[in-house]
Design a protein around this motif. Structure first.
Motif, PDB file in Angstrom:
ATOM      1  N   GLY A  50      -2.886  23.138 -36.734  1.00 44.19           N
ATOM      2  CA  GLY A  50      -4.436  23.533 -37.445  1.00 44.19           C
ATOM      3  C   GLY A  50      -3.996  24.568 -38.451  1.00 44.19           C
ATOM      4  N   LEU A  51      -2.963  25.270 -38.686  1.00 42.36           N
ATOM      5  CA  LEU A  51      -2.844  26.153 -39.605  1.00 42.36           C
ATOM      6  C   LEU A  51      -2.666  25.348 -41.032  1.00 42.36           C
ATOM      7  CD1 LEU A  51       0.110  28.448 -38.250  1.00 42.36           C
ATOM      8  CD2 LEU A  51      -2.292  28.672 -37.869  1.00 42.36           C
ATOM      9  N   ALA A  52      -2.187  24.018 -40.948  1.00 37.70           N
ATOM     10  CA  ALA A  52      -2.338  23.394 -42.340  1.00 37.70           C
ATOM     11  C   ALA A  52      -3.255  23.617 -43.379  1.00 37.70           C
ATOM     12  CB  ALA A  52      -1.440  21.988 -42.069  1.00 37.70           C
ATOM     13  N   ASP A  53      -4.465  23.616 -42.729  1.00 37.58           N
ATOM     14  CA  ASP A  53      -5.733  23.387 -43.504  1.00 37.58           C
ATOM     15  C   ASP A  53      -5.755  24.735 -43.944  1.00 37.58           C
ATOM     16  OD1 ASP A  53      -6.275  20.851 -42.639  1.00 37.58           O
ATOM     17  OD2 ASP A  53      -7.638  21.355 -41.083  1.00 37.58           O
ATOM     18  N   HIS A  54      -5.094  25.657 -43.726  1.00 40.48           N
ATOM     19  CA  HIS A  54      -5.554  26.904 -44.256  1.00 40.48           C
ATOM     20  C   HIS A  54      -4.312  27.501 -45.232  1.00 40.48           C
ATOM     21  CE1 HIS A  54      -8.824  27.750 -41.479  1.00 40.48           C
ATOM     22  NE2 HIS A  54      -8.040  27.174 -40.605  1.00 40.48           N
ATOM     23  N   LEU A  55      -3.467  26.526 -45.428  1.00 36.43           N
ATOM     24  CA  LEU A  55      -2.295  26.862 -46.228  1.00 36.43           C
ATOM     25  C   LEU A  55      -2.065  26.071 -47.510  1.00 36.43           C
ATOM     26  CD1 LEU A  55       0.456  26.998 -43.355  1.00 36.43           C
ATOM     27  CD2 LEU A  55      -0.834  29.038 -44.263  1.00 36.43           C
ATOM     28  N   PRO A  56      -1.593  26.432 -48.370  1.00 36.38           N
ATOM     29  CA  PRO A  56      -1.712  25.677 -49.931  1.00 36.38           C
ATOM     30  C   PRO A  56      -1.181  24.296 -49.617  1.00 36.38           C
ATOM     31  CG  PRO A  56      -0.240  27.693 -50.042  1.00 36.38           C
ATOM     32  CD  PRO A  56      -0.509  27.681 -48.877  1.00 36.38           C
ATOM     33  N   ALA A  57      -2.280  23.508 -50.145  1.00 39.84           N
ATOM     34  CA  ALA A  57      -2.137  21.926 -50.057  1.00 39.84           C
ATOM     35  C   ALA A  57      -0.942  21.441 -50.677  1.00 39.84           C
ATOM     36  CB  ALA A  57      -3.277  21.203 -50.641  1.00 39.84           C
ATOM     37  N   ASP A  58      -0.125  22.202 -51.761  1.00 45.22           N
ATOM     38  CA  ASP A  58       1.219  21.723 -52.241  1.00 45.22           C
ATOM     39  C   ASP A  58       2.151  21.429 -51.357  1.00 45.22           C
ATOM     40  OD1 ASP A  58      -0.659  23.975 -53.784  1.00 45.22           O
ATOM     41  OD2 ASP A  58       0.595  22.801 -55.413  1.00 45.22           O
ATOM     42  N   PHE A  59       2.161  22.102 -50.105  1.00 43.76           N
ATOM     43  CA  PHE A  59       3.156  21.973 -49.015  1.00 43.76           C
ATOM     44  C   PHE A  59       3.186  20.744 -48.262  1.00 43.76           C
ATOM     45  CE2 PHE A  59       3.478  26.367 -50.054  1.00 43.76           C
ATOM     46  CZ  PHE A  59       4.672  26.718 -50.021  1.00 43.76           C
ATOM     47  N   THR A  60       4.164  20.162 -47.956  1.00 42.88           N
ATOM     48  CA  THR A  60       4.429  19.375 -46.831  1.00 42.88           C
ATOM     49  C   THR A  60       4.613  20.254 -45.427  1.00 42.88           C
ATOM     50  OG1 THR A  60       5.086  17.400 -47.953  1.00 42.88           O
ATOM     51  CG2 THR A  60       5.709  17.589 -45.779  1.00 42.88           C
ATOM     52  N   VAL A  61       3.981  20.105 -44.397  1.00 42.57           N
ATOM     53  CA  VAL A  61       4.030  20.924 -43.329  1.00 42.57           C
ATOM     54  C   VAL A  61       4.626  20.093 -42.302  1.00 42.57           C
ATOM     55  CG1 VAL A  61       2.826  22.379 -41.669  1.00 42.57           C
ATOM     56  CG2 VAL A  61       2.025  22.595 -44.102  1.00 42.57           C
TER      57      VAL A  61
END
Length: 226
Positions: A50-61
């Motif tokens: 769920g953290l992925a939505d709050h992190l820079p979209a450039d990253f692959t998580v």
């Protein structure tokens, strides 16, 4: 928590390849910066996605599952208060993750790490083992493990080339005790370029303010944007 773009990859039969949850399909990962998430004790690879939505979209998580069943989830190694704990168990767990990272890092422009609670022990142990491999590391409400002189931990090399490190926690965290915090703080100050922020009333969790600071840290440190 938002459903990730792809499903969990099943571990191989020899258990050396971990289960991983990805934020992007394989066709969209090439050339992107990779951020690897390590969950806490008795959680699993879904816990931090769920953290992925709050992190820079450039990253692959990529969120990795720990290897040992523990309660409703998994653990990276036995807790220190448990009879099965040893530095060798930590080394075994982290070695498996390092091997998986060797297989995937070539597809990405950089690799950064984020660990929560026991997952911070994994992230810092990876940094201590491979001091020059990571763009930055984020540790949330967690700790480092004592090296006990084990050659796996190349702390002198980490101190010689310190990596940008974000450490967020609440002083009232009742899970990570002062006995764990003191050596963690000492290690981070000596071996990393440390950004430390305290979050009152967060306890043993992650809050929106901390996520905003992590997003800013990753943006400035990895993406080079201000």
């Amino acid at each position: 928590m938002t459903e990730p773009a792809t499903g969990t990859t099943a571990p191989s039969a020899d258990h050396r390849t971990p289960a991983v949850l990805w934020s992007k399909p394989e066709s969209e990962r090439s050339g992107t910066p990779l951020l690897v998430l390590f969950h806490g004790y008795m959680a699993d690879e879904q816990d931090l996605m769920g953290l992925a939505d709050h992190l820079p979209a450039d990253f692959t998580v990529a969120s990795v599952r720990a290897p040992l069943p523990a309660g409703p989830g998994y653990s990276w190694f036995p807790l220190a208060r448990e009879g099965g704990y040893s530095v060798e168990r930590v080394v075994e767990s982290v070695t498996a993750v390092a091997g998986w990272l060797d297989d995937v890092r070539g597809d990405h422009s950089s690799v950064s790490l984020l660990g929560f609670s026991q997952g911070m022990a994994v992230a810092t142990s990876l940094l201590r083992h491979r001091p020059t491999d990571f763009a930055c590391v984020v540790g949330l409400s967690g700790f480092t493990v004592p090296s006990e002189g084990h050659a796996f931990f190349r702390d002198d090399e980490a101190a010689a080339a310190p990596v940008q490190f974000f450490w967020g926690r609440d002083q009232e965290d009742q899970v990570i005790t002062p006995e764990m915090i003191e050596p963690t703080h000492a290690w981070l100050v000596k071996h990393t370029k440390l950004t430390k922020i305290l979050y009152p009333n967060m306890f043993h969790s992650i809050n929106q303010q901390e996520l905003a600071h992590v997003r800013e840290f990753l943006t400035m440190t990895v993406l080079g944007r201000r």
